[in-house]
Design an enzyme around this catalytic site. Structure first.
Site, PDB file in Angstrom:
ATOM      1  N   LYS A 119       0.819  -1.223   0.000  1.00  0.00           N
ATOM      2  CA  LYS A 119       0.000   0.000   0.000  1.00  0.00           C
ATOM      3  C   LYS A 119       0.853   1.274   0.000  1.00  0.00           C
ATOM      4  O   LYS A 119       0.468   2.271  -0.607  1.00  0.00           O
ATOM      5  CB  LYS A 119      -0.964   0.003   1.195  1.00  0.00           C
ATOM      6  CG  LYS A 119      -2.094  -1.009   1.031  1.00  0.00           C
ATOM      7  CD  LYS A 119      -3.060  -0.996   2.207  1.00  0.00           C
ATOM      8  CE  LYS A 119      -4.085  -2.098   2.062  1.00  0.00           C
ATOM      9  NZ  LYS A 119      -5.025  -2.178   3.182  1.00  0.00           N
ATOM     10  N   ASP A 166     -10.398   1.860   2.187  1.00  0.00           N
ATOM     11  CA  ASP A 166     -10.523   1.088   3.436  1.00  0.00           C
ATOM     12  C   ASP A 166     -11.391   1.806   4.470  1.00  0.00           C
ATOM     13  O   ASP A 166     -12.274   1.205   5.087  1.00  0.00           O
ATOM     14  CB  ASP A 166      -9.138   0.826   4.054  1.00  0.00           C
ATOM     15  CG  ASP A 166      -8.398  -0.319   3.375  1.00  0.00           C
ATOM     16  OD1 ASP A 166      -9.054  -1.166   2.744  1.00  0.00           O
ATOM     17  OD2 ASP A 166      -7.160  -0.358   3.474  1.00  0.00           O
TER      18      ASP A 166
HETATM   19  P1  NDP Z   1       0.304  -4.247   7.981  1.00  0.00           P
HETATM   20  O1  NDP Z   1       1.283  -5.353   7.726  1.00  0.00           O
HETATM   21  O2  NDP Z   1       0.500  -2.953   7.296  1.00  0.00           O
HETATM   22  O3  NDP Z   1       0.260  -3.937   9.560  1.00  0.00           O
HETATM   23  C1  NDP Z   1       0.191  -4.996  10.476  1.00  0.00           C
HETATM   24  C2  NDP Z   1      -0.180  -4.462  11.864  1.00  0.00           C
HETATM   25  O4  NDP Z   1      -0.384  -5.585  12.712  1.00  0.00           O
HETATM   26  C3  NDP Z   1       0.909  -3.605  12.498  1.00  0.00           C
HETATM   27  O5  NDP Z   1       0.305  -2.656  13.345  1.00  0.00           O
HETATM   28  C4  NDP Z   1       1.681  -4.659  13.324  1.00  0.00           C
HETATM   29  O6  NDP Z   1       2.383  -4.119  14.406  1.00  0.00           O
HETATM   30  C5  NDP Z   1       0.523  -5.486  13.831  1.00  0.00           C
HETATM   31  N1  NDP Z   1       0.911  -6.853  14.210  1.00  0.00           N
HETATM   32  C6  NDP Z   1       1.346  -7.854  13.405  1.00  0.00           C
HETATM   33  N2  NDP Z   1       1.570  -8.966  14.119  1.00  0.00           N
HETATM   34  C7  NDP Z   1       1.288  -8.659  15.420  1.00  0.00           C
HETATM   35  C8  NDP Z   1       1.319  -9.392  16.648  1.00  0.00           C
HETATM   36  N3  NDP Z   1       1.717 -10.692  16.673  1.00  0.00           N
HETATM   37  N4  NDP Z   1       0.936  -8.772  17.775  1.00  0.00           N
HETATM   38  C9  NDP Z   1       0.536  -7.472  17.751  1.00  0.00           C
HETATM   39  N5  NDP Z   1       0.483  -6.719  16.626  1.00  0.00           N
HETATM   40  C10 NDP Z   1       0.859  -7.320  15.473  1.00  0.00           C
HETATM   41  O7  NDP Z   1      -1.129  -4.869   7.663  1.00  0.00           O
HETATM   42  P2  NDP Z   1      -2.485  -4.058   7.374  1.00  0.00           P
HETATM   43  O8  NDP Z   1      -2.558  -2.907   8.306  1.00  0.00           O
HETATM   44  O9  NDP Z   1      -2.640  -3.793   5.950  1.00  0.00           O
HETATM   45  O10 NDP Z   1      -3.583  -5.157   7.759  1.00  0.00           O
HETATM   46  C11 NDP Z   1      -3.870  -5.487   9.107  1.00  0.00           C
HETATM   47  C12 NDP Z   1      -5.007  -6.501   9.136  1.00  0.00           C
HETATM   48  O11 NDP Z   1      -6.203  -5.896   8.656  1.00  0.00           O
HETATM   49  C13 NDP Z   1      -4.737  -7.708   8.245  1.00  0.00           C
HETATM   50  O12 NDP Z   1      -5.067  -8.858   8.953  1.00  0.00           O
HETATM   51  C14 NDP Z   1      -5.668  -7.527   7.071  1.00  0.00           C
HETATM   52  O13 NDP Z   1      -6.147  -8.770   6.588  1.00  0.00           O
HETATM   53  C15 NDP Z   1      -6.814  -6.728   7.692  1.00  0.00           C
HETATM   54  N6  NDP Z   1      -7.500  -5.879   6.714  1.00  0.00           N
HETATM   55  C16 NDP Z   1      -8.833  -6.068   6.506  1.00  0.00           C
HETATM   56  C17 NDP Z   1      -9.515  -5.272   5.616  1.00  0.00           C
HETATM   57  C18 NDP Z   1     -10.971  -5.496   5.402  1.00  0.00           C
HETATM   58  O14 NDP Z   1     -11.505  -4.934   4.433  1.00  0.00           O
HETATM   59  N7  NDP Z   1     -11.656  -6.242   6.247  1.00  0.00           N
HETATM   60  C19 NDP Z   1      -8.851  -4.221   4.837  1.00  0.00           C
HETATM   61  C20 NDP Z   1      -7.450  -4.090   5.148  1.00  0.00           C
HETATM   62  C21 NDP Z   1      -6.818  -4.910   6.038  1.00  0.00           C
HETATM   63  P3  NDP Z   1       3.925  -3.638  14.251  1.00  0.00           P
HETATM   64  O15 NDP Z   1       3.859  -2.247  13.704  1.00  0.00           O
HETATM   65  O16 NDP Z   1       4.441  -3.722  15.623  1.00  0.00           O
HETATM   66  O17 NDP Z   1       4.579  -4.607  13.299  1.00  0.00           O
END
Ligand code: NDP
Length: 272
Positions: A65, A101
């Site tokens: 993104k 989104d």
């Molecule tokens: P990103 O990879 O950009 O961000 C991931 C986020 O999750 C970061 O804040 C990361 O924290 C956190 N994270 C990952 N693993 C862990 C963990 N084990 N414990 C705590 N925090 C964790 O992903 P996106 O933001 O694009 O997507 C996030 C979720 O949202 C995904 O599961 C995606 O499928 C879902 N989504 C759903 C949509 C919908 O339309 N329903 C649309 C877009 C996304 P850190 O910064 O510390 O790494």
């Protein structure tokens, strides 16, 4: 037949092809929508190949993104605000970048669930691409306070700072001033690895709890919240369908009805 695609990694389980082809049938359009595996740094090359095949529009997902935001030749206000692009539309020699989104989340909250956000206190868990896209639209709904919590605190701080809005701050978990919240929104990918974000139990009590993930992958977080007194819980399947409808509107100039598609997908995906 016009060609569309979702690009990112992994996309093998993406429901976007089913959603967009169903929207096409509902609106009398012949839409062909593919999944394309594209890894970080690979988007420019993938888009060139896509354009050569007359690809008209693409949905962009993890981890691309931010790259899409950089590559777009023109940007919508909401993508600019998010610094993230989840939808590209072919435009002249370049790509118009948008972010649907946040609009998808708000439509799911307000239209599908009938929840009103005005004056509410919201905890946003996560600070990745999805969180970046939903902060602005949450503020536009007139929320009173938004606290952002993230595993890596500096990302939460950067996202809060980028809002330039006194209602937004970094969550001080355990601090008396931070509770209670009306809404807790999980925008992390923690559930993908079977983990829960580190939050105290008391945050869930009486709150409406929403996970951007959907189906069984959301169940860990939502059942955890339910067991700790959440008033209501819901997964992100409705957001997925609604953000897709916004992309469809951009590409085809018509907003499809989302109810039948959401109902059909719920049957395939399972509870949430
Ligand atoms: P990103 O990879 O950009 O961000 C991931 C986020 O999750 C970061 O804040 C990361 O924290 C956190 N994270 C990952 N693993 C862990 C963990 N084990 N414990 C705590 N925090 C964790 O992903 P996106 O933001 O694009 O997507 C996030 C979720 O949202 C995904 O599961 C995606 O499928 C879902 N989504 C759903 C949509 C919908 O339309 N329903 C649309 C877009 C996304 P850190 O910064 O510390 O790494």
């Amino acid at each position: 037949m016009s060609l569309y695609a979702v690009m990112g990694h992994p996309v093998d389980h993406s429901l976007s092809p089913q959603i967009h082809e169903a929207f096409g049938r509902l609106t009398g359009r012949d839409v062909h929508y593919e999944r394309r595996e594209v890894r970080a740094e690979g988007l420019a090359e993938a888009l060139s190949a896509f354009r050569a095949q007359d690809g008209r529009g693409a949905n962009i997902t993890v981890p691309l993104k931010g790259e899409a935001y950089t590559l777009a030749t023109r940007i919508s206000d909401r993508a600019e605000r998010a610094h993230a692009v989840n939808t590209l539309a072919q435009e002249g020699g370049g790509w118009f970048g948008d972010n649907t989104d946040g609009a998808g989340l708000i439509r799911d909250f307000t239209v599908n669930h009938g929840w009103s956000l005005g004056g509410c206190r919201v905890l946003l868990v996560g600070a990745g691409g999805a969180a970046q896209g939903i902060v602005g639209p949450l503020l536009d709904e007139g929320i009173a306070h938004l606290a952002i919590f993230n595993r890596s605190p500096e990302r939460a701080r950067d996202l809060a700072t980028s809002c330039h809005d006194a209602r937004v701050g970094v969550a001080v978990i355990g601090g008396a001033s931070e509770a209670p919240f009306d809404f807790v929104i999980n925008a992390t990918a923690a559930g993908l690895s079977g983990r829960l974000p580190a939050l105290p139990d008391s945050l869930f009590e009486g709150a409406i709890v929403y996970d951007l993930m959907y189906g069984p992958k959301a169940e860990l977080f939502l059942s955890h919240a339910r067991a700790r007194g959440a008033r209501q819980v819901a997964d992100g399947l409705g957001m997925l369908v609604e953000q897709a409808a916004e992309s469809f509107l951009l590409w085809h100039g018509v907003r499809p009805a989302t109810g039948p598609v959401l109902e059909n997908l719920r049957g395939l995906v399972g509870a949430g």
